[in-house]
Scaffold this active site. Structure first.
Site, short mmCIF file in Angstrom:
data_model
loop_
_atom_site.label_atom_id
_atom_site.label_comp_id
_atom_site.label_asym_id
_atom_site.label_seq_id
_atom_site.Cartn_x
_atom_site.Cartn_y
_atom_site.Cartn_z
CD GLU A 1 -2.66 -1.38 0.02
OE1 GLU A 1 -2.96 -2.53 -0.30
OE2 GLU A 1 -2.93 -0.39 -0.70
CG HIS B 1 -9.66 -7.55 -6.68
ND1 HIS B 1 -9.42 -8.21 -5.49
CD2 HIS B 1 -8.75 -6.58 -6.74
CE1 HIS B 1 -8.40 -7.65 -4.89
NE2 HIS B 1 -7.97 -6.66 -5.62
C1 LIG Z 1 -8.58 3.53 -3.96
C2 LIG Z 1 -8.07 2.20 -4.38
O1 LIG Z 1 -8.79 1.24 -4.51
N1 LIG Z 1 -6.74 2.13 -4.63
C3 LIG Z 1 -6.13 0.88 -5.08
C4 LIG Z 1 -4.69 1.14 -5.51
C5 LIG Z 1 -4.66 1.98 -6.74
O2 LIG Z 1 -5.24 1.53 -7.74
O3 LIG Z 1 -4.08 3.08 -6.69
C6 LIG Z 1 -6.09 -0.11 -3.91
O4 LIG Z 1 -5.64 0.26 -2.88
N2 LIG Z 1 -6.53 -1.37 -4.15
C7 LIG Z 1 -6.61 -2.34 -3.04
C8 LIG Z 1 -5.67 -3.55 -3.23
C9 LIG Z 1 -5.49 -4.25 -1.87
C10 LIG Z 1 -4.70 -5.56 -1.90
C11 LIG Z 1 -5.20 -6.52 -2.95
O5 LIG Z 1 -6.37 -6.54 -3.26
N3 LIG Z 1 -4.29 -7.36 -3.48
C12 LIG Z 1 -4.77 -8.41 -4.40
C13 LIG Z 1 -3.59 -9.10 -5.11
C14 LIG Z 1 -2.30 -9.09 -4.38
C15 LIG Z 1 -1.99 -10.16 -3.53
C16 LIG Z 1 -0.77 -10.19 -2.87
C17 LIG Z 1 0.16 -9.13 -3.06
O6 LIG Z 1 1.37 -9.17 -2.47
C18 LIG Z 1 -0.17 -8.07 -3.90
C19 LIG Z 1 -1.40 -8.05 -4.54
C20 LIG Z 1 -5.54 -9.48 -3.61
O7 LIG Z 1 -5.45 -9.45 -2.38
O8 LIG Z 1 -6.23 -10.28 -4.26
C21 LIG Z 1 -4.86 -6.24 -0.53
C22 LIG Z 1 -3.57 -6.94 -0.25
C23 LIG Z 1 -2.50 -6.32 -1.11
C24 LIG Z 1 -3.20 -5.34 -2.02
C25 LIG Z 1 -4.33 -3.05 -3.74
O9 LIG Z 1 -3.62 -2.34 -3.02
O10 LIG Z 1 -3.97 -3.42 -4.89
ZN LIG Z 2 -2.17 -2.59 -5.01
#
Ligand SMILES: CC(=O)N[C@@H](CC(=O)O)C(=O)NC[C@H](CC1(C(=O)N[C@@H](Cc2ccc(O)cc2)C(=O)O)CCCC1)C(=O)O
Ligand SMILES: [Zn+2]
Length: 626
Positions: free
Chosen positions: A359, A489
């Site tokens: 993040e 998602h």
């Molecule tokens: C306002 C808004 O929405 N902003 C966007 C960012 C932007 O677009 O500017 C945002 O914050 N999206 C949330 C999302 C959260 C997380 C996620 O969903 N991860 C995926 C896949 C994954 C898994 C393991 C890993 O190491 C990395 C990724 C999952 O958990 O399936 C939760 C855990 C980690 C990242 C994110 O940060 O991508």
């Molecule tokens: Zn992310």
């Protein structure tokens, strides 16, 4: 001849266009700030009022966009010579879902908000105490899936979560698909998948992704075969068929997307120093705040930006009491170059320490491009935005770095078995994740394109999950279930291929920054890529910041070239990083003559539960007598 006295105003059309863009930039930026504040208000406190306010603001914003768009498309921007104003007009000329009628726009917003609310408030009963029915996904169910080693409890949580989330949103999702496709067509795209893929500016992008998967698949199959053997040894043949798909509920994660939580029961060389620092973090009294401060210090050590004071004031780093909110972690840009926030229901453990870095990577990108025009305040492509934090975490997660920050004790050993353990833990996250990320959007692209129709949503989901991930559900499934809807998602309408891209390019960036930092040399065996830690390398940080500051002002190959010298995505960085593990897995699987790949699942997926009962009631057809 022109009267020299009279000052002739020659209207340079491109100069006029620039002034118009200035106006758009101010107005869009101001409105984006208001809209993001309304979205934050809802996401951090789910009530009817915060939802209504968010819907009102986004409806008003859509109305403005539609009016402004009619003005924007009057400019002959295709003819402009200046590539930069052409690029800005090209981005402003895509109206998005605001192209829908007001009531359809509002309906689409409502559908997604409802699905998010159902997902975020879903509760499940405890396996061991049927009166305790207030378990949320975060932290309770996530923790049980990670820690329980009882297949029956794991199956209960896996099934009940899907009953409480995905199954509840199937009809909303069907309607969401129709409206998303309608909006895409109004924007001159064939369907919503084409609309999503425009962000990668390459008409062969899906082929590029398939080629990358083909490069990594052999490594995944080796890791899959090893994990299956270890789970078979632990749970026995009745639970894990050593030649079949792996039952999804045993893999330590609600969606079997990463398998790091079964590291302890499958570690290649037991008895080595524990590289999962969760216990140490708890012992040292780590708090969520301290986890984010540690991450900020890493970025600052690279000469990247510290968090502004407002970040610490406005962020939500722990699950607040007494209100419903969307706990799924997220990073927010409020488009005023000042206000940036993270919302994360942080638990004190290693996985959440890396999520914090992920993040913070988004926030760092926001900070680096904060002086770009509004329309360029994006990643070079969405995969870039997902990669920044993970690139930092590749350095932070090394035993070498964890010792530097006091989370691992003892001197660094060059013990090859400890190295395999480390790469195995990394592989359970980075290699394992790729087929999952690919399947999520393979399924959605097919749904948007009409190849997968709603009467076969769930069985096609499990067909893809079996084909690419080699996993199967713990119990038979039907089309009364809707398992894709149990993944955030999918119900939040957030594209997912960005994570597949990130998990490939983060190793290209890591390799380039490690070379820049003098921490890795392809010719020097004593400095392998997986041991590289770019901590305190301002050279590496300066190179990365040059790319981050670009935002989406240039096509992503230009941004990729700034850091890596390459203009293409390629898996060579990932394969280089995991080379020692790949070799070890091949040797180890050969020793046990492990079956690489998997036979078809024996689990059923049929139309209805009634049909399933009938199927199971049928006498098993007798084995053909020899
Ligand atoms: C306002 C808004 O929405 N902003 C966007 C960012 C932007 O677009 O500017 C945002 O914050 N999206 C949330 C999302 C959260 C997380 C996620 O969903 N991860 C995926 C896949 C994954 C898994 C393991 C890993 O190491 C990395 C990724 C999952 O958990 O399936 C939760 C855990 C980690 C990242 C994110 O940060 O991508
Ligand atoms: Zn992310």
């Amino acid at each position: 001849a022109l009267d020299p006295e009279q000052e002739v105003r020659v209207v340079d059309p491109e100069q006029e266009a620039r002034q118009y863009l200035e106006l758009l930039d101010k107005e869009y930026g101001r409105r984006a700030n208001v809209e993001t504040l309304a979205e934050w208000g809802y996401a951090s406190n789910i009530t009817d009022e915060t939802l209504q306010y968010k819907l009102n603001v986004s409806a008003e914003h859509a109305k403005f966009q539609k009016q402004q768009w009619l003005e924007t498309i009057k400019y002959p921007w295709h003819t402009y010579k200046d590539p930069d104003i052409r690029r800005q007009f090209q981005k402003y000329s895509v109206l998005g879902t605001a192209a829908l009628s007001e009531e359809k726009f509002d309906k689409l917003e409502k559908l997604v908000s409802e699905m998010e609310s159902i997902y975020s408030t879903a509760k499940v009963c405890d396996y061991n105490d049927a009166t305790k029915c207030d378990l949320s996904l975060e932290p309770e169910l996530t923790e049980r899936l990670a820690e329980s080693r009882d297949p029956k409890e794991l199956s209960h949580i896996w099934v009940e979560w899907r009953h409480a989330s995905g199954e509840k949103v199937r009809s909303q999702f069907e309607h969401y698909v129709a409206l998303s496709n309608e909006a895409a067509v109004l924007n001159n795209f064939t369907d919503a998948s084409a609309y999503w893929l425009k962000d990668y500016e390459a008409e062969d992008f899906q082929d590029q992704v398939k080629a990358l998967w083909d490069q990594v698949k052999p490594l995944y199959q080796q890791l899959h075969a090893y994990v299956r053997r270890r789970l078979n040894e632990k749970y026995g043949d009745d639970v894990v068929n050593r030649r079949g798909p792996i039952p999804a509920h045993l893999l330590g994660n609600m969606w079997a997307q990463t398998w790091n939580n079964i590291f302890d029961i499958s570690v290649p060389f037991p008895g080595k120093q524990n590289i999962d620092v969760t216990e140490e973090m708890v012992k040292q009294g780590y708090t969520p705040l301290r986890m984010f401060k540690l991450s900020e210090e890493f970025f600052v050590s690279l000469n990247l930006s510290a968090m502004p004071e407002t970040f610490w004031k406005n962020s939500i780093l722990e699950k607040p009491e007494g209100r419903e909110l969307i706990c799924h972690a997220s990073a927010w840009d409020f488009y005023d170059s000042k206000d940036f926030r993270i919302k994360q229901c942080t638990a004190v453990n290693m996985e959440d320490l890396f999520t914090a870095h992920h993040e913070m990577g988004h926030i760092q990108y926001f900070l680096q491009y904060k002086d770009q025009p509004f329309i360029y305040k994006e990643g070079a492509n969405p995969g870039f935005h997902e990669a920044v934090g993970d690139v930092m975490a590749l350095s932070v997660s090394t035993p070498k770095h964890l010792r530097k920050v006091g989370l691992l004790d003892g001197a660094s050993t060059d013990d090859p078995e400890a190295t395999i353990n480390y790469l195995y833990l990394q592989g359970l996250q980075k290699i394992v994740f790729l087929p999952f990320a690919y399947v999520v959007d393979l399924w959605r692209w097919a749904v948007f394109q009409g190849e997968i129709t709603s009467d076969a949503y769930n069985c096609n989901w499990w067909k893809l999950r079996g084909q690419y991930q080699g996993i199967e559900p713990p119990v038979d499934r039907t089309e009364e279930d809707f398992d894709p809807g149990s993944k955030y998602h999918v119900i939040a309408s957030v594209p997912y291929i960005r994570y597949f891209v990130s998990f490939i390019i983060q190793f290209q960036f890591h390799r380039a920054l490690c070379i820049e930092a003098g921490e890795y040399d392809p010719q020097d065996e004593s400095k392998p890529l997986h041991e590289c830690d770019i901590y305190q390398s301002t050279k590496a940080g300066n190179l990365l910041s040059k790319m981050l500051q670009m935002g989406s002002s240039k096509p992503w190959p230009d941004a990729m070239e700034v850091v890596t010298g390459q203009r293409l995505m390629d898996a060579s960085g990932l394969l280089e990083y995991f080379r020692p593990l790949h070799k070890w897995l091949e040797q180890e699987n050969a020793k046990t003559s492990e079956y690489i790949g998997w036979d078809p699942t024996d689990k059923h997926c049929v139309q209805t539960r009634v049909e399933l009962e009938k199927l199971k009631a049928q006498p098993v057809e007798k084995e053909d007598s020899e």
